[in-house]
Motif scaffolding. Structure first.
Motif, PDB file in Angstrom:
ATOM      1  N   ALA A  60      23.407 -45.306 -11.761  1.00 11.84           N
ATOM      2  CA  ALA A  60      23.224 -46.636 -12.351  1.00 11.84           C
ATOM      3  C   ALA A  60      21.748 -46.917 -12.609  1.00 11.84           C
TER       4      ALA A  60
ATOM      5  N   ASP B 144      23.550 -52.691  -7.546  1.00 11.56           N
ATOM      6  CA  ASP B 144      23.652 -51.399  -8.241  1.00 11.56           C
ATOM      7  C   ASP B 144      22.937 -50.295  -7.461  1.00 11.56           C
TER       8      ASP B 144
ATOM      9  N   ALA C  39      28.050 -54.679  -7.468  1.00 14.45           N
ATOM     10  CA  ALA C  39      28.011 -53.953  -8.743  1.00 14.45           C
ATOM     11  C   ALA C  39      27.873 -54.986  -9.845  1.00 14.45           C
TER      12      ALA C  39
ATOM     13  N   ALA D 113      28.921 -46.719 -14.163  1.00 22.24           N
ATOM     14  CA  ALA D 113      27.826 -45.975 -13.546  1.00 22.24           C
ATOM     15  C   ALA D 113      28.124 -45.815 -12.066  1.00 22.24           C
TER      16      ALA D 113
ATOM     17  N   TYR E  41      32.998 -48.802 -12.256  1.00 24.09           N
ATOM     18  CA  TYR E  41      31.839 -48.240 -11.574  1.00 24.09           C
ATOM     19  C   TYR E  41      32.284 -47.435 -10.347  1.00 24.09           C
TER      20      TYR E  41
END
Length: 441
Positions: A71, A101, A179, A185, A216
């Protein structure tokens, strides 16, 4: 005959991602060497599959298929979305540490006014500072496990928490993993918690998604050492987005007369696995592990626990509950090993699954390996449906079918939830369970 295995497209893509990400990964010298060794260990196996016994019920080659690219560093917009999501997890009297992230977000975290004897640093700072002892501990997890090896290679950030001897924290610590992005990602985090002797703490781990976060991947690991005569209470709540993948690992070591009480609930993510290895390194210690899976749709959740009794006079209890609706698939693997010197061990494990539809599935695999002769050990597993007579009783008293089912489900998982000592945190877990119940069709 020498055989050469051709690397598939997924393997090549991940190798390229690791090469590209190296400049972003903290640490040089021995840290970079350890990362490379870990990635090579992962690359030899790749994503685990059903031919690996510990992954028999969770074939990541089929369920996950590929590892997404790392990410990007969260920008201002991502941090704003994460801040909104984190507010929904706000708990009174709890100190928040937020990862967005996979990157520590100081502006969203509460670092002011730390109690004397409590130190909080970021993983990135520790890996870049050259603290050889801490760095060695951070690379402790067994890289024979491919997903642990991948996490060792790619870990980007996390929190390192140290609690001094004799300090009992007045307020819980909450690590919130958010997230934030709409682009698929992967985030790789690793945290370390060290409790000194005669210390105490409560740790809450929350995994959530901001609005717009979709498919994610979370790759997280936690390393814990609990000193002599210390206690740690842990609560894990997995409420990731419905398309997410969450692979989390933990390595916990207990000193003498230590106490570890942990509760975990999974109600989010399309695919999740929590694997924990708990080692008794000192006599007279006790572990209580309690867990709940609440699944519907096509959710797949795996809890795999390894309890290593290596010294005498220790006790462990495992209580696990699973509720699976639609085509949900719950997996529980519990292995207790009692080594030859671990006399007077008292270890028990019980797992129960409740299936709400004909297509739901629960795989329970409790195991005992006993090499000592003076122990008290046992395990059990049951799987069934809601009691029709109890449903009829509740319906006859004016409850709708959904209300009656919800009441019975709450009672079913209640034993595990009641293990949470802190009243506010217990209410947090109950609220998460209620959100799952309310979302049922």
């Amino acid at each position: 005959m020498n055989l050469v295995l051709a690397k598939n497209e997924t393997g090549r893509a991940l190798s390229d991602s690791f090469a590209i990400a190296r400049d972003r990964l903290p640490g040089t010298g021995s840290v970079a060497e350890a990362r490379s060794a870990a990635f090579e260990a992962y690359d030899r196996v790749g994503l685990p599959h059903r031919r690996i016994e510990d992954w028999k019920y969770t074939d990541l080659r089929a369920l996950m298929r590929e590892v997404l690219p790392l990410a990007p560093v969260p920008d201002a917009a991502a941090l704003a979305r994460a801040a909104t999501a984190a507010k929904l997890q706000a708990i009174k009297g709890v100190r928040r540490l937020v990862l967005v992230d996979g990157v520590f977000a100081p502006k969203l975290s509460e670092l002011a006014g730390l109690e004397k004897g409590l130190a909080v640093r970021t993983l990135r700072d520790v890996l870049e500072a050259g603290d050889a002892a801490l760095q060695a501990q951070l690379f402790t997890p067994d890289i024979a496990n491919p997903m642990v090896a991948l996490n060792s290679a790619m870990m980007t950030d996390g929190v390192v928490i140290e609690i001094a001897n004799g300090l009992v924290l007045k307020e819980p610590l909450q690590v919130i993993h958010v997230a934030s992005g709409a682009t698929p990602a992967a985030m790789f985090t690793r945290s370390l918690l060290r409790l000194g002797k005669d210390a105490g703490a409560t740790l809450v781990e929350s995994y959530i998604a901001a609005d717009g976060a979709t498919a994610y991947q979370v790759h997280d690991s936690l390393i814990v050492t609990i000193g002599d005569n210390s206690r740690l209470d842990q609560i894990r709540l997995i409420e990731d987005g419905r398309e997410a993948v969450n692979i989390s690992s933990a390595v916990i070591a207990l000193g003498a007369h230590a106490h570890f009480n942990t509760f975990g609930m999974t109600s989010g993510a399309a695919v999740s696995r929590y694997q924990a290895a708990i080692a008794f390194a000192g006599e007279g210690s006790r572990v209580e592990t309690n867990g709940v899976n609440l699944l519907n749709g096509r959710q797949h959740a795996d809890t795999t626990l390894f309890m290593d009794h290596a010294v005498p006079h220790c006790a462990s209890r495992e209580v696990f509950r699973a509720v699976a609706d639609d085509r949900g698939h719950s997996v529980f693997q519990g292995r207790i090993i009692v080594r030859p010197d671990a006399q007077k061990t008292d270890a028990k494990m019980m797992t129960r699954a409740l299936l709400l539809s004909d297509e739901a599935e629960a795989d329970n695999k409790p195991e005992l390996e006993i090499f000592a002769d003076d122990v008290t050990c046992g395990h059990g597993a049951t799987t069934g449906a809601l009691d029709e007579s109890l449903l009829f009783y509740l319906r006859a008293r004016g409850l709708s079918e959904k209300e009656a089912q919800a009441l019975l489900i709450q009672a079913f998982v209640g034993e595990a939830i009641e293990s949470i000592v802190n009243d506010d945190l217990r209410e947090l877990a109950i609220a998460a369970a209620q959100r799952w119940l309310e979302a049922r069709g």
